[in-house]
Design a protein around this motif. Structure first.
Motif, PDB file in Angstrom:
ATOM      1  N   LYS A 105       0.811  -1.217   0.000  1.00 42.67           N
ATOM      2  CA  LYS A 105       0.000   0.000   0.000  1.00 42.67           C
ATOM      3  C   LYS A 105       0.845   1.267   0.000  1.00 42.67           C
ATOM      4  O   LYS A 105       0.398   2.301  -0.475  1.00 42.67           O
ATOM      5  N   THR A 106       1.976   1.204   0.586  1.00 41.56           N
ATOM      6  CA  THR A 106       2.745   2.437   0.721  1.00 41.56           C
ATOM      7  C   THR A 106       4.091   2.295   0.047  1.00 41.56           C
ATOM      8  O   THR A 106       4.519   1.203  -0.318  1.00 41.56           O
ATOM      9  N   MET A 107       4.750   3.452  -0.060  1.00 40.98           N
ATOM     10  CA  MET A 107       6.045   3.443  -0.717  1.00 40.98           C
ATOM     11  C   MET A 107       6.999   4.232   0.178  1.00 40.98           C
ATOM     12  O   MET A 107       6.603   5.214   0.806  1.00 40.98           O
ATOM     13  N   VAL A 108       8.234   3.784   0.270  1.00 46.96           N
ATOM     14  CA  VAL A 108       9.210   4.498   1.089  1.00 46.96           C
ATOM     15  C   VAL A 108      10.056   5.369   0.191  1.00 46.96           C
ATOM     16  O   VAL A 108      10.654   4.888  -0.776  1.00 46.96           O
ATOM     17  N   LEU A 109      10.049   6.642   0.481  1.00 43.34           N
ATOM     18  CA  LEU A 109      10.816   7.592  -0.325  1.00 43.34           C
ATOM     19  C   LEU A 109      11.956   8.114   0.523  1.00 43.34           C
ATOM     20  O   LEU A 109      11.775   8.512   1.679  1.00 43.34           O
ATOM     21  N   ASN A 110      13.115   8.110  -0.063  1.00 41.20           N
ATOM     22  CA  ASN A 110      14.289   8.564   0.659  1.00 41.20           C
ATOM     23  C   ASN A 110      14.528  10.029   0.332  1.00 41.20           C
ATOM     24  O   ASN A 110      14.800  10.370  -0.808  1.00 41.20           O
ATOM     25  N   MET A 111      14.426  10.884   1.326  1.00 36.66           N
ATOM     26  CA  MET A 111      14.650  12.308   1.092  1.00 36.66           C
ATOM     27  C   MET A 111      15.979  12.680   1.752  1.00 36.66           C
ATOM     28  O   MET A 111      16.162  12.513   2.939  1.00 36.66           O
ATOM     29  N   GLY A 112      16.875  13.150   0.971  1.00 37.64           N
ATOM     30  CA  GLY A 112      18.194  13.476   1.505  1.00 37.64           C
ATOM     31  C   GLY A 112      19.114  12.296   1.404  1.00 37.64           C
ATOM     32  O   GLY A 112      18.746  11.295   0.818  1.00 37.64           O
ATOM     33  N   PRO A 113      20.333  12.295   1.947  1.00 40.56           N
ATOM     34  CA  PRO A 113      20.915  13.422   2.682  1.00 40.56           C
ATOM     35  C   PRO A 113      21.340  14.603   1.798  1.00 40.56           C
ATOM     36  O   PRO A 113      21.591  15.669   2.337  1.00 40.56           O
ATOM     37  N   GLN A 114      21.423  14.404   0.477  1.00 40.34           N
ATOM     38  CA  GLN A 114      21.820  15.534  -0.352  1.00 40.34           C
ATOM     39  C   GLN A 114      20.614  16.206  -0.982  1.00 40.34           C
ATOM     40  O   GLN A 114      20.542  16.356  -2.189  1.00 40.34           O
ATOM     41  N   HIS A 115      19.669  16.602  -0.172  1.00 39.70           N
ATOM     42  CA  HIS A 115      18.492  17.280  -0.694  1.00 39.70           C
ATOM     43  C   HIS A 115      18.593  18.746  -0.310  1.00 39.70           C
ATOM     44  O   HIS A 115      18.807  19.058   0.859  1.00 39.70           O
ATOM     45  N   PRO A 116      18.465  19.661  -1.273  1.00 43.82           N
ATOM     46  CA  PRO A 116      18.720  21.073  -0.940  1.00 43.82           C
ATOM     47  C   PRO A 116      17.826  21.623   0.165  1.00 43.82           C
ATOM     48  O   PRO A 116      18.263  22.457   0.949  1.00 43.82           O
ATOM     49  N   SER A 117      16.605  21.135   0.277  1.00 38.97           N
ATOM     50  CA  SER A 117      15.728  21.755   1.261  1.00 38.97           C
ATOM     51  C   SER A 117      15.958  21.202   2.658  1.00 38.97           C
ATOM     52  O   SER A 117      15.298  21.626   3.599  1.00 38.97           O
ATOM     53  N   THR A 118      16.867  20.243   2.821  1.00 35.29           N
ATOM     54  CA  THR A 118      17.138  19.807   4.184  1.00 35.29           C
ATOM     55  C   THR A 118      18.236  20.658   4.819  1.00 35.29           C
ATOM     56  O   THR A 118      18.634  20.416   5.951  1.00 35.29           O
ATOM     57  N   HIS A 119      18.720  21.665   4.085  1.00 34.47           N
ATOM     58  CA  HIS A 119      19.665  22.635   4.620  1.00 34.47           C
ATOM     59  C   HIS A 119      20.887  21.982   5.234  1.00 34.47           C
ATOM     60  O   HIS A 119      21.328  22.321   6.319  1.00 34.47           O
TER      61      HIS A 119
END
Lengths: 398, 170
Positions: free
Chosen positions: A12-26
């Motif tokens: 049912k769900t999906m795991v999305l990896n945000m970062g570590p090189q994501h600009p909005s994570t500062h």
């Protein structure tokens, strides 16, 4: 890699990896997001990418050497880090700092607060798609960094606040420089507000996004603008004043909406309050007077004395070779950094190096509530939520 | 400098004593800071009492000290703030190196979660009843606890050949 247990099952769900090189994570924050469509079901922050072991390093440095390490924790607030560390060591030693030095400290950390909020505002606006605000904010921040450079010889890693006072006498012409900034800045804040406060895109991206109830914010030990946007006027400068803040007249801006927009409004109002404090501090700083306390063996003697007095030379040598030994005991000092309660706990065993030096990093503790804030929100709002908590990864990981 | 001693930090120890005489094993005063030493077994109930009855609603910080080779080597410090009363106290408990386990305070203040994970990660003290006790700053497969005094500052890495005796520059 951190393993994430899914809440609804893999189908049912999906795991999305945000970062570590994501600009909005500062910086380098990784958040593993479990998504149901576009809604965040579960969020697991993963940190430590910037962990440098500053607390461990402090234990093998003398008390005065460790000041330069504190600059590098929260790199948008180096003067605040210097201040909290020095206050803790001064408490251990029972040192009184001259009033003039205290006012200089207040002026510098308030300028730092403005510059930190400017970086926050600029980068957050860029996250939300408003490019021009970023350029304006960095233009004004540059003026503050120029002031720091004149005072400390450094733009960012200032190490200007030292144990017992400050490092250097204020430079020639500093009043004009700060005055020019103070007359310029209120109009510039108005400009930012013209661009953002009533802006429809800004409102729709921030209003009613990332709400947290006041009870939860307190339970999760949140502090700083995030807590004040939830409706509680808790500010260490007022509640537990340090460095003569009780002599200054300023307000604690609060909001009750407790969403991203409320946090924005609190920070903008804080810039204006900080300008008031800088103005008052400037009036209080006299042209003559000590910038360091007299404490032989702890505070380095003046250059002139070293050339004429043998004791001064001996003390200078001893301070920079073996250091000084505070009495055994421990001290915890908390100040209000731009991000919230910045604390420093130092335990001394009577040797010239700290037994333990711990920093209570506001970004670290505030970030803890991130899953609570973003679960149930849309994926696009995660960026707004991370942004308005205002984390600095150097502060989170230390 | 009496930010902690101010209003009624000293009274807190008395109130705790009246509630449970065993809960306070020692009261320390240093530079206006009040430290209440609590036996390890009573840490959670004492913390609960502080939050519910003495209005210490804000957990400001949790940290640990390693006093190796003294036993009990670990000291846990919880810095509590009462926002309504404007008071600060420090709850301290001592933990031995042989059995470094205490009851987690997450059920009392959820904010203790990451602070205790940090202590577990860097100092190796385990917390009973912590909902998510994993390493937080270091990688999951890290060996050892760097903030312990018997862990060298440089770590346990291999010594580069250039530092070994007998090394000759080519």
């Amino acid at each position: 890699m951190t393993t994430v247990e899914t809440a609804l099952g893999a189908s049912k769900t999906m795991v999305l990896n945000m970062g570590p090189q994501h600009p909005s994570t500062h910086g380098v924050l990784r958040v593993a997001l479990e998504l149901d469509g576009e809604t965040v079901v579960k969020a697991v922050p993963d940190l430590g990418y910037l962990h440098t072991g500053i607390e461990k390093s402090c234990e093998s440095k003398t008390y005065s050497q460790a000041i330069t390490l504190t600059d590098r924790m929260d790199y948008l607030n180096p003067l605040g880090n210097n201040l909290v560390y020095c206050l803790a060591v001064e408490k251990l030693l029972g040192l009184e700092v001259p009033k003039r030095a205290q006012y200089i400290r207040v002026m510098m950390v308030e300028l730092q607060r403005i510059s930190s909020h400017l970086v926050w505002l600029g980068t957050h606006a860029i996250d939300m798609g408003a490019m021009s605000v970023f350029l304006y904010c960095f233009r004004e921040r540059e003026e503050i960094l120029k002031i720091f450079e004149r005072f400390a010889g450094q733009r960012m890693m200032t190490s200007y606040i030292r144990i017992g006072g400050v490092a250097l006498e204020p430079p020639a012409g500093w009043r004009e420089m700060v005055r020019r900034f103070l007359t310029m800045m209120p109009n510039r804040v108005d400009d930012y507000e013209t661009l953002l406060t009533e802006n429809r895109i800004w409102l729709s991206r921030l209003q009613n996004v990332g709400k947290i109830k006041l009870e939860d914010a307190i339970a999760y030990s949140m502090s700083g603008p995030t807590l004040r946007a939830a409706g509680l006027a808790h500010d260490n400068r007022k509640v537990f004043p340090y460095s003569s803040y009780e002599e200054f007249d300023f307000n604690i801006p609060t909001r009750t909406d407790s969403d991203c927009y409320g946090r924005y409004m609190v920070r903008v109002a804080e810039i204006r309050e900080s300008l008031k404090i800088v103005e008052q501090a400037m009036a209080k700083i006299t042209d003559q007077g000590p910038i360091r306390t007299e404490a032989p063996g702890i505070v380095p003697p003046e250059r002139e004395k070293m050339k004429t007095e043998m004791e001064a030379l001996i003390y200078h040598f001893k301070i920079f070779t073996e250091g000084f030994s505070p009495p055994p005991g421990d001290a915890y000092v908390a100040i209000e950094s731009p991000r919230g309660e910045l604390g420093c706990y130092i335990a001394s065993d009577g040797s010239p190096k700290p037994l333990r030096c711990h920093f209570r990093a506001p970004s670290f503790v505030n970030l803890q509530a991130l899953p609570r804030i973003i679960e149930g929100q849309l994926l696009a709002d995660v960026v707004a939520c991370i942004g308005t908590i205002d984390i600095v990864l150097g502060d989170v990981d230390r | 400098m009496s930010e902690r001693g101010g209003q009624n930090a000293g009274v807190v120890a008395e109130q705790l004593r009246t509630w449970n005489a065993n809960a306070v094993s020692e009261v320390l005063e240093f530079h206006g800071e009040t430290t209440i030493v609590v036996p390890r077994e009573l840490l959670r109930v004492t913390a609960e009492h502080c939050r519910v009855h003495l209005q210490f609603n804000f957990l400001s910080d949790a940290t640990s000290v390693d006093r190796f080779p003294v036993e009990p080597r670990f000291e846990l410090n919880y810095h509590l703030v009462s926002i309504p009363n404007k008071t600060k106290i420090r709850l301290r408990t001592r933990v031995s190196g042989a059995d470094p386990v205490v009851d987690s305070l997450v059920p009392v203040w959820p904010g203790a979660g990451w602070l205790e994970r940090e202590i577990f990660d860097l100092m190796g003290i385990r917390f009973n009843g912590h909902p998510d006790l994993r390493r937080i700053l270091l990688p999951d497969d890290w060996e050892g606890y760097p903030l312990r005094k018997d862990y060298p500052t440089e770590g346990f890495r291999d010594i580069p050949a250039t530092f070994l005796p007998g090394f000759k520059k080519q």
